[in-house]
Design a protein around this motif. Sequence first.
Motif, PDB file in Angstrom:
ATOM      1  N   PRO A 127       0.810  -1.226   0.000  1.00  0.00           N
ATOM      2  CA  PRO A 127       0.000   0.000   0.000  1.00  0.00           C
ATOM      3  C   PRO A 127       0.841   1.272   0.000  1.00  0.00           C
ATOM      4  O   PRO A 127       0.473   2.263  -0.632  1.00  0.00           O
ATOM      5  N   SER A 128       1.988   1.261   0.676  1.00  0.00           N
ATOM      6  CA  SER A 128       2.827   2.460   0.752  1.00  0.00           C
ATOM      7  C   SER A 128       3.426   2.839  -0.591  1.00  0.00           C
ATOM      8  O   SER A 128       3.900   3.959  -0.764  1.00  0.00           O
ATOM      9  N   GLN A 129       3.400   1.906  -1.553  1.00  0.00           N
ATOM     10  CA  GLN A 129       3.989   2.162  -2.860  1.00  0.00           C
ATOM     11  C   GLN A 129       2.939   2.359  -3.949  1.00  0.00           C
ATOM     12  O   GLN A 129       3.221   2.225  -5.133  1.00  0.00           O
ATOM     13  N   GLY A 130       1.699   2.640  -3.530  1.00  0.00           N
ATOM     14  CA  GLY A 130       0.680   3.008  -4.503  1.00  0.00           C
ATOM     15  C   GLY A 130      -0.149   1.882  -5.069  1.00  0.00           C
ATOM     16  O   GLY A 130      -0.861   2.073  -6.049  1.00  0.00           O
ATOM     17  N   TRP A 131      -0.106   0.690  -4.452  1.00  0.00           N
ATOM     18  CA  TRP A 131      -0.866  -0.440  -4.986  1.00  0.00           C
ATOM     19  C   TRP A 131      -2.300  -0.475  -4.480  1.00  0.00           C
ATOM     20  O   TRP A 131      -3.045  -1.381  -4.801  1.00  0.00           O
ATOM     21  N   GLY A 132      -2.699   0.514  -3.680  1.00  0.00           N
ATOM     22  CA  GLY A 132      -4.053   0.561  -3.136  1.00  0.00           C
ATOM     23  C   GLY A 132      -4.015   0.596  -1.621  1.00  0.00           C
ATOM     24  O   GLY A 132      -2.950   0.584  -0.998  1.00  0.00           O
ATOM     25  N   THR A 133      -5.189   0.640  -1.019  1.00  0.00           N
ATOM     26  CA  THR A 133      -5.258   0.595   0.437  1.00  0.00           C
ATOM     27  C   THR A 133      -4.971  -0.821   0.916  1.00  0.00           C
ATOM     28  O   THR A 133      -4.965  -1.777   0.128  1.00  0.00           O
ATOM     29  N   VAL A 134      -4.747  -0.975   2.217  1.00  0.00           N
ATOM     30  CA  VAL A 134      -4.532  -2.312   2.780  1.00  0.00           C
ATOM     31  C   VAL A 134      -5.720  -3.209   2.473  1.00  0.00           C
ATOM     32  O   VAL A 134      -5.559  -4.370   2.071  1.00  0.00           O
ATOM     33  N   THR A 135      -6.927  -2.672   2.644  1.00  0.00           N
ATOM     34  CA  THR A 135      -8.130  -3.458   2.370  1.00  0.00           C
ATOM     35  C   THR A 135      -8.190  -3.891   0.920  1.00  0.00           C
ATOM     36  O   THR A 135      -8.518  -5.040   0.601  1.00  0.00           O
ATOM     37  N   LEU A 245      -6.265   8.252  -9.763  1.00  0.00           N
ATOM     38  CA  LEU A 245      -5.547   7.629 -10.868  1.00  0.00           C
ATOM     39  C   LEU A 245      -4.076   7.969 -10.672  1.00  0.00           C
ATOM     40  O   LEU A 245      -3.699   9.140 -10.656  1.00  0.00           O
ATOM     41  N   HIS A 246      -3.251   6.944 -10.479  1.00  0.00           N
ATOM     42  CA  HIS A 246      -1.841   7.167 -10.175  1.00  0.00           C
ATOM     43  C   HIS A 246      -1.057   7.592 -11.416  1.00  0.00           C
ATOM     44  O   HIS A 246      -1.496   7.418 -12.546  1.00  0.00           O
ATOM     45  N   THR A 247       0.129   8.133 -11.162  1.00  0.00           N
ATOM     46  CA  THR A 247       0.996   8.533 -12.266  1.00  0.00           C
ATOM     47  C   THR A 247       1.470   7.313 -13.052  1.00  0.00           C
ATOM     48  O   THR A 247       1.479   6.198 -12.547  1.00  0.00           O
ATOM     49  N   GLY A 248       1.866   7.552 -14.296  1.00  0.00           N
ATOM     50  CA  GLY A 248       2.357   6.472 -15.145  1.00  0.00           C
ATOM     51  C   GLY A 248       1.486   6.294 -16.377  1.00  0.00           C
ATOM     52  O   GLY A 248       0.581   7.079 -16.657  1.00  0.00           O
ATOM     53  N   THR A 274     -12.016   6.965 -17.992  1.00  0.00           N
ATOM     54  CA  THR A 274     -11.075   5.861 -17.775  1.00  0.00           C
ATOM     55  C   THR A 274     -11.579   4.979 -16.633  1.00  0.00           C
ATOM     56  O   THR A 274     -12.661   5.202 -16.098  1.00  0.00           O
ATOM     57  N   ASP A 275     -10.794   3.970 -16.263  1.00  0.00           N
ATOM     58  CA  ASP A 275     -11.017   3.171 -15.059  1.00  0.00           C
ATOM     59  C   ASP A 275      -9.917   3.549 -14.077  1.00  0.00           C
ATOM     60  O   ASP A 275      -8.728   3.454 -14.418  1.00  0.00           O
ATOM     61  N   ASP A 276     -10.284   4.020 -12.881  1.00  0.00           N
ATOM     62  CA  ASP A 276      -9.236   4.511 -11.985  1.00  0.00           C
ATOM     63  C   ASP A 276      -8.570   3.387 -11.195  1.00  0.00           C
ATOM     64  O   ASP A 276      -8.926   2.212 -11.303  1.00  0.00           O
ATOM     65  N   ASP A 277      -7.576   3.756 -10.371  1.00  0.00           N
ATOM     66  CA  ASP A 277      -6.820   2.782  -9.595  1.00  0.00           C
ATOM     67  C   ASP A 277      -7.473   2.479  -8.255  1.00  0.00           C
ATOM     68  O   ASP A 277      -6.906   1.745  -7.447  1.00  0.00           O
ATOM     69  N   SER A 278      -8.661   3.029  -8.029  1.00  0.00           N
ATOM     70  CA  SER A 278      -9.424   2.716  -6.817  1.00  0.00           C
ATOM     71  C   SER A 278     -10.505   1.676  -7.090  1.00  0.00           C
ATOM     72  O   SER A 278     -11.319   1.374  -6.224  1.00  0.00           O
ATOM     73  N   GLY A 279     -10.534   1.160  -8.304  1.00  0.00           N
ATOM     74  CA  GLY A 279     -11.493   0.122  -8.654  1.00  0.00           C
ATOM     75  C   GLY A 279     -12.776   0.630  -9.278  1.00  0.00           C
ATOM     76  O   GLY A 279     -13.737  -0.134  -9.429  1.00  0.00           O
ATOM     77  N   ASN A 280     -12.838   1.908  -9.645  1.00  0.00           N
ATOM     78  CA  ASN A 280     -14.044   2.486 -10.244  1.00  0.00           C
ATOM     79  C   ASN A 280     -13.938   2.502 -11.764  1.00  0.00           C
ATOM     80  O   ASN A 280     -12.919   2.933 -12.324  1.00  0.00           O
TER      81      ASN A 280
END
Length: 305
Positions: A127-135, A245-248, A274-280
């Motif tokens: 999670p600390s590296q941008g892969w999402g929340t712990v959950t 939506l994360h960078t990249g 788009t489809d974001d990185d939070s699952g939406n």
Amino acid sequence: MKNSRMVARSVVALGVSGVAVTGMATGAVAVGHHTAAASASATTCARHSDDAALARKVSGHFHGARLGNSVDAQQIACARAIVAGTKSIGLPKRAAYIALMTAITESTLHNHKGGADDSVGLFQQRPSQGWGTVTQCRTPEHATRTFLKHMLADYAHGGWKTTDAAKVAQRVQISEYPSAYADERSPAKVLVNALWDTKTPPTKPAPPTKPAPPAKHHPKKVYKNVWAQASSYTKPSGGRKVGVLHTGRNYFFCQSKGSEVHFDGYRNNWWLKTDDDSGNANVWVNATHVSGGANDARIPGIPAC
């Protein structure tokens, strides 16, 4: 074996998932899966009534360096969730095979509560590296979609379909143990073959089938670079903020005019779907966060909605 840290991802500006405490990091579970430590440190995946029977059916028909030659019902449940996550974003069987190989290597299909540093879940994402929340990282289907989204970004022209599966897994995870993924080809192949075409029987009779509506044309995905992390909204103007939506490198469907946004010296009234990185899915981000545009101008190459 001492845990080692991975380098940051250069393509999508994210860190990588760590290695599993009971898998790649320590080598404690080199063969088999029946360990007290593994079960105590993991949360369960949603079970299906056929999982125990399927575990008995496939066990003994494969061998992996970490997984050994058998699985239990809970590991089948986690494998089933990975297959479901793959299907949920419309990717084919090969994508599920790559995801299973990766998760087997990282966690032996245990949904770990922790791992090296802050790594968690089936893929040991951080999670600390941008892969999402712990959950999110501990939610099997969401973690699978995140892994596959990075895979698609790393192989923007579909090269993952023909590149060696173990090499694809390594490119996404950037592990210090690049040869480890190939050791789990056998169980990944057996499990994906066993799970890909299985369906859950309905609990009640299905309603009468209605004619399907005419298929709607969906714009082709266009990949662009996101230079600054963007918030996502339900509408181009006046919508509700729902995620990030994360960078990249990321894909977009189309763009439309909306409210003007000022960000870091730029302004733009164009918004990209788009489809974001939070699952939406099918959400909107402002063009000021995407490379290639100018003030109040469209991003080149992305069609209008």
